[in-house]
Design an enzyme around this catalytic site. Structure first.
Site, PDB file in Angstrom:
ATOM      1  N   GLU A  84       0.817  -1.223   0.000  1.00  0.00           N
ATOM      2  CA  GLU A  84       0.000   0.000   0.000  1.00  0.00           C
ATOM      3  C   GLU A  84       0.848   1.269   0.000  1.00  0.00           C
ATOM      4  O   GLU A  84       1.684   1.497   0.891  1.00  0.00           O
ATOM      5  CB  GLU A  84      -0.958  -0.005   1.204  1.00  0.00           C
ATOM      6  CG  GLU A  84      -1.931   1.163   1.142  1.00  0.00           C
ATOM      7  CD  GLU A  84      -3.085   1.069   2.132  1.00  0.00           C
ATOM      8  OE1 GLU A  84      -3.528  -0.045   2.448  1.00  0.00           O
ATOM      9  OE2 GLU A  84      -3.539   2.138   2.563  1.00  0.00           O
ATOM     10  N   LYS A 262      -8.304  -0.747  10.859  1.00  0.00           N
ATOM     11  CA  LYS A 262      -7.611  -1.205   9.637  1.00  0.00           C
ATOM     12  C   LYS A 262      -6.360  -0.370   9.422  1.00  0.00           C
ATOM     13  O   LYS A 262      -5.304  -0.857   9.017  1.00  0.00           O
ATOM     14  CB  LYS A 262      -8.562  -1.119   8.435  1.00  0.00           C
ATOM     15  CG  LYS A 262      -8.056  -1.768   7.164  1.00  0.00           C
ATOM     16  CD  LYS A 262      -7.253  -0.839   6.260  1.00  0.00           C
ATOM     17  CE  LYS A 262      -6.856  -1.537   4.965  1.00  0.00           C
ATOM     18  NZ  LYS A 262      -5.991  -0.709   4.113  1.00  0.00           N
ATOM     19  N   ASP A 278       2.902 -14.384  12.079  1.00  0.00           N
ATOM     20  CA  ASP A 278       1.587 -14.797  11.568  1.00  0.00           C
ATOM     21  C   ASP A 278       0.617 -13.613  11.646  1.00  0.00           C
ATOM     22  O   ASP A 278       0.047 -13.341  12.703  1.00  0.00           O
ATOM     23  CB  ASP A 278       1.113 -15.982  12.424  1.00  0.00           C
ATOM     24  CG  ASP A 278      -0.226 -16.544  11.983  1.00  0.00           C
ATOM     25  OD1 ASP A 278      -0.922 -15.880  11.206  1.00  0.00           O
ATOM     26  OD2 ASP A 278      -0.565 -17.647  12.440  1.00  0.00           O
ATOM     27  N   HIS A 376      -1.774  10.051  -0.915  1.00  0.00           N
ATOM     28  CA  HIS A 376      -1.797   8.841  -1.738  1.00  0.00           C
ATOM     29  C   HIS A 376      -1.430   9.125  -3.185  1.00  0.00           C
ATOM     30  O   HIS A 376      -0.974   8.261  -3.900  1.00  0.00           O
ATOM     31  CB  HIS A 376      -3.216   8.248  -1.749  1.00  0.00           C
ATOM     32  CG  HIS A 376      -3.446   7.249  -0.661  1.00  0.00           C
ATOM     33  ND1 HIS A 376      -3.095   5.943  -0.781  1.00  0.00           N
ATOM     34  CD2 HIS A 376      -4.009   7.379   0.558  1.00  0.00           C
ATOM     35  CE1 HIS A 376      -3.424   5.303   0.332  1.00  0.00           C
ATOM     36  NE2 HIS A 376      -3.980   6.152   1.158  1.00  0.00           N
TER      37      HIS A 376
END
Ligand code: MEV
Length: 421
Positions: A84, A262, A278, A376
């Site tokens: 990302e 998130k 993990d 972004h």
């Protein structure tokens, strides 16, 4: 550029060409040539074939370095594996702001994991539960027989908890075996112990043992980070207020909390992946913990200190290891751990939770001020330029033009590329 070997504050790091960045990391972490070469190479197919079944190759995710992290007074360069755009820049910027007030301060519990053993079909369930508690010493001794090395290093099964649950198929007992897993993630040790206890548990209770597995809601293995973000650097106290307005939506609304969390996991997963841990286990634990009081909410908490600066805190289960698992097999994960210079799983957990807080601060800071798209866009525009077919110097030319026009679209990039050519 700060050229202190052990300072992670390296301004302009992002402007360096890749090979120069590698040189900086090499010096910081004392890497040898073999280790630096590994950073840009693919996973050997022989290793991949031993790690999973039916292997075909490996799937690459970009690996980068977040700079500026100071955690408990120590500087870290943080390897992050993420696809990302903006994640690494955002974490680095937050870490830079946090440094002004001393960086991140962390705390960790002991590395206690829970193994669950489900027992069914008992006539006297309360009596069976009591018998289990009275045999605690024997149960722990048998569990510890399974992993003498763990016990030697101060870990091992430490406690049991007995819960009676009701369900559609009737009542059942769930025994929690609490295991100190030291520097491992712990799933193997815990699962082995739980399985080995089956005959003993059936004999004690007269019931039938069914499921035996670790719990990913590792709420006895918690890592906490705290940082103060300087109000002046944020743009003034009104920006801190704007931040708190945005944050408070996550505190009360699961729809926002999911996205807010998130953003935390953007940073956490990237480091978890880079160290061969993990990430599904960490994700499962994080979201279950976020709902521990009956309503899903923000994993982080923000408030103002008496001087009007923003204080951020993040707390979540952190089942990470530095021994065993994929992190011991994957050569790149080994290099990443060397870059971090970590000595214990606890130290890794403290870095992970600090990165999560940094990532979260960056997202909410952007969302409460300029919005998320601005940051972004420049890298996203480069991706669009590449998708349009741009090569070499064309990439920057096309990307700059579409950003300037505010039309970051594939068809426009294709047109500009045609014009350039
Ligand atoms: C995007 O990957 C993450 C964010 O949505 C997090 C947030 O909204 O807090 C920007």
């Amino acid at each position: 550029m700060v050229d202190n070997k052990k300072s992670s504050q390296i301004s302009g790091f992002y402007k360096l060409p890749v090979n120069e960045r590698v040189k900086v990391i090499k010096k910081f972490a004392n890497l040898d040539d073999n280790e630096t070469n590994l950073l840009s190479s693919c996973l050997d197919i022989g290793i991949a074939d031993r790690m999973i079944e039916n292997a075909l190759g490996s799937f690459e995710i970009p690996l980068g370095i977040a700079v500026n992290f100071k955690i408990n007074g120590k500087d870290y360069l943080v390897p992050m594996a993420t696809e990302e755009t903006s994640v690494i820049a955002a974490a680095s910027n937050s870490a830079k702001i946090a440094r002004i007030k001393g960086g991140f301060k962390t705390e960790c519990t002991e590395p206690l994991m829970i193994g669950q053993i489900q027992i069914l079909h008992m006539d006297d369930i309360a009596g069976a539960a009591q018998k289990l508690m009275s045999k605690k010493k024997e149960i722990l001794a048998l569990a510890n027989e399974q992993d003498k090395i763990l016990v030697k290093f101060g870990g091992g099964a430490k406690d049991i908890e007995v819960r009676i649950l009701d369900s559609e198929i009737g009542k059942m007992i769930v025994v929690h075996l609490v295991v100190d897993v030291r520097d491992a993630m712990g799933a193997n040790a815990v699962n082995t112990m739980c399985e080995a206890l089956t005959p003993m548990m059936e004999e004690i209770t007269g019931g039938k043992v069914r499921l035996r597995i670790i719990s990913n809601l590792a709420d006895k293995r918690i890592a906490k980070a705290k940082a103060v973000f300087d109000k002046e650097k944020m743009g003034g106290e009104h920006v801190v207020d704007a931040f708190l307005e945005s944050y408070n939506l996550a505190a009360v609304d699961p729809y926002r909390a999911a996205t807010h969390n998130k953003g935390i996991m953007n940073g956490i997963d990237a480091l978890i992946i880079a160290t061969g841990n993990d990430f599904r286990a960490i994700e499962a634990g994080a979201h279950a913990y976020a709902a521990r009081n009956g309503q899903y909410t923000s994993l982080s908490r923000y408030y103002k200190d008496k001087n009007g600066n923003l204080v951020g805190e993040l707390e979540l289960p952190m089942a990470v290891g530095i021994i065993g698992g994929a992190g011991n097999i994957h050569p790149k994960a080994k290099v990443c751990k060397k870059i971090l210079g970590i000595k214990t799983a606890k130290e890794l957990a403290e870095i992970v939770v600090s990165v999560g807080l940094a990532q979260n601060f960056a997202a909410v800071f952007a969302l409460s001020t300029v919005g998320i798209q601005k940051g972004h866009m420049s890298l996203h525009a480069k991706n669009i330029a590449v998708m349009a077919g741009a090569k070499g110097e064309e990439i920057d030319k096309v990307a700059n033009q579409i950003v300037k026009e505010g039309k970051i679209k594939l068809d426009r990039a294709e047109k500009i590329l045609k014009e350039i050519r």
